[in-house]
Design a protein around this motif. Structure first.
Motif, mmCIF file in Angstrom:
data_model
loop_
_atom_site.group_PDB
_atom_site.id
_atom_site.type_symbol
_atom_site.label_atom_id
_atom_site.label_comp_id
_atom_site.label_asym_id
_atom_site.label_seq_id
_atom_site.Cartn_x
_atom_site.Cartn_y
_atom_site.Cartn_z
ATOM 1 N N PRO A 47 -18.565 5.372 23.166
ATOM 2 C CA PRO A 47 -19.777 5.670 22.479
ATOM 3 C C PRO A 47 -19.330 5.677 21.068
ATOM 4 O O PRO A 47 -20.226 5.231 20.295
ATOM 5 C CB PRO A 47 -20.019 7.179 22.935
ATOM 6 N N PHE A 48 -18.152 6.089 20.912
ATOM 7 C CA PHE A 48 -17.784 6.181 19.039
ATOM 8 C C PHE A 48 -17.780 4.683 18.679
ATOM 9 O O PHE A 48 -18.136 4.356 17.673
ATOM 10 C CB PHE A 48 -16.543 6.922 19.054
ATOM 11 N N VAL A 49 -17.216 3.698 19.559
ATOM 12 C CA VAL A 49 -17.166 2.470 19.274
ATOM 13 C C VAL A 49 -18.550 1.741 18.871
ATOM 14 O O VAL A 49 -18.796 1.135 18.061
ATOM 15 C CB VAL A 49 -16.366 1.589 20.283
ATOM 16 N N CYS A 50 -19.437 2.248 20.044
ATOM 17 C CA CYS A 50 -20.875 1.613 19.835
ATOM 18 C C CYS A 50 -21.539 2.339 18.546
ATOM 19 O O CYS A 50 -22.321 1.433 18.038
ATOM 20 C CB CYS A 50 -21.709 2.078 20.911
ATOM 21 N N VAL A 51 -21.390 3.353 18.077
ATOM 22 C CA VAL A 51 -21.957 4.222 16.958
ATOM 23 C C VAL A 51 -21.240 3.457 15.526
ATOM 24 O O VAL A 51 -21.954 3.289 14.831
ATOM 25 C CB VAL A 51 -21.777 5.757 17.138
ATOM 26 N N MET A 52 -19.928 3.323 15.544
ATOM 27 C CA MET A 52 -19.431 3.073 14.713
ATOM 28 C C MET A 52 -19.933 1.395 14.331
ATOM 29 O O MET A 52 -19.200 0.986 12.984
ATOM 30 C CB MET A 52 -17.936 3.043 14.583
ATOM 31 N N SER A 53 -20.137 0.644 15.091
ATOM 32 C CA SER A 53 -20.552 -0.654 14.897
ATOM 33 C C SER A 53 -21.982 -0.679 13.771
ATOM 34 O O SER A 53 -22.193 -1.558 13.221
ATOM 35 C CB SER A 53 -20.943 -1.538 15.922
ATOM 36 N N LEU A 54 -22.698 0.511 13.872
ATOM 37 C CA LEU A 54 -23.898 0.597 12.945
ATOM 38 C C LEU A 54 -23.238 0.924 11.582
ATOM 39 O O LEU A 54 -22.851 2.180 11.318
ATOM 40 C CB LEU A 54 -24.779 1.723 13.517
ATOM 41 N N PRO A 55 -23.550 0.284 10.562
ATOM 42 C CA PRO A 55 -22.991 0.428 9.457
ATOM 43 C C PRO A 55 -23.565 1.714 8.503
ATOM 44 O O PRO A 55 -22.659 2.242 7.943
ATOM 45 C CB PRO A 55 -23.229 -0.902 8.338
ATOM 46 N N GLU A 56 -24.783 1.884 8.759
ATOM 47 C CA GLU A 56 -25.663 2.830 7.936
ATOM 48 C C GLU A 56 -24.908 4.142 8.633
ATOM 49 O O GLU A 56 -24.768 5.196 7.856
ATOM 50 C CB GLU A 56 -26.874 2.786 8.174
ATOM 51 N N LEU A 57 -24.758 4.416 9.806
ATOM 52 C CA LEU A 57 -24.425 5.446 10.373
ATOM 53 C C LEU A 57 -23.008 5.781 10.147
ATOM 54 O O LEU A 57 -22.485 6.863 9.906
ATOM 55 C CB LEU A 57 -24.742 5.515 11.965
ATOM 56 N N ARG A 58 -22.160 4.738 10.351
ATOM 57 C CA ARG A 58 -20.578 4.617 10.137
ATOM 58 C C ARG A 58 -20.604 5.291 8.547
ATOM 59 O O ARG A 58 -19.637 6.474 8.536
ATOM 60 C CB ARG A 58 -20.180 3.614 9.993
ATOM 61 N N LYS A 59 -21.370 5.007 7.392
ATOM 62 C CA LYS A 59 -21.241 5.636 6.214
ATOM 63 C C LYS A 59 -21.455 6.935 6.343
ATOM 64 O O LYS A 59 -20.584 7.898 5.577
ATOM 65 C CB LYS A 59 -21.895 4.755 5.298
ATOM 66 N N LYS A 60 -22.228 7.405 7.031
ATOM 67 C CA LYS A 60 -22.787 9.002 6.977
ATOM 68 C C LYS A 60 -21.776 9.626 7.681
ATOM 69 O O LYS A 60 -21.600 10.737 7.050
ATOM 70 C CB LYS A 60 -24.178 9.085 7.551
#
Length: 140
Positions: A89-102
């Protein structure tokens, strides 16, 4: 077997998309496929890093390799196999750039909204004229 299926089909999906663009003679714009490529390759890398050594040892033990060879590593790698489920799940979430920055701002305590207090004058106007209050004595 599932490790190979996941890795092979993830790479095959990426290659299929690229081949379709090549077949219809369209230019491949990587910014459109970057999320998909990063997500598929990251999930494949997690499976290869955490599950592949355990699978190789398990297959070797099934083929007749003595269990004394690599027994310590086998127990550690079987424990590490649980990390695949936790990290996906962390890999899937970290592929979203906006959420990764937050997330990085929150985790590194860099998100500090600046709160500036400005003086403000309030003007009060009455709509109704002041009235005289009359207090009536209690009638007994």
């Amino acid at each position: 077997m599932p490790i190979f299926v996941i890795v092979i089909f993830s790479v095959a999906l990426l290659l299929r998309v690229l081949y379709q663009k090549y077949r219809i003679r369209q230019q491949i714009q990587w910014r459109n496929y970057r999320k998909m490529a990063v997500q598929l390759l990251s999930i494949s890398a997690i499976y290869i890093v955490f599950l592949f050594p355990w699978t190789i040892l398990y297959t070797a033990y099934s083929a007749g390799l003595p269990s004394s060879i690599g027994a310590d590593y086998y127990s550690v790698s079987s424990y590490l196999s649980y990390f695949v489920v936790m990290l996906t799940p962390f890999v899937c979430v970290m592929s979203l750039p906006e959420l990764r920055k937050k997330c990085t701002n929150i985790l590194l305590f860099q998100y500090r909204p600046t709160r500036v207090v400005h003086p403000e004058t309030l003007t009060v106007t009455r709509l109704n004229p002041p009235r005289a209050l009359s207090i009536m004595p209690n009638a007994q």
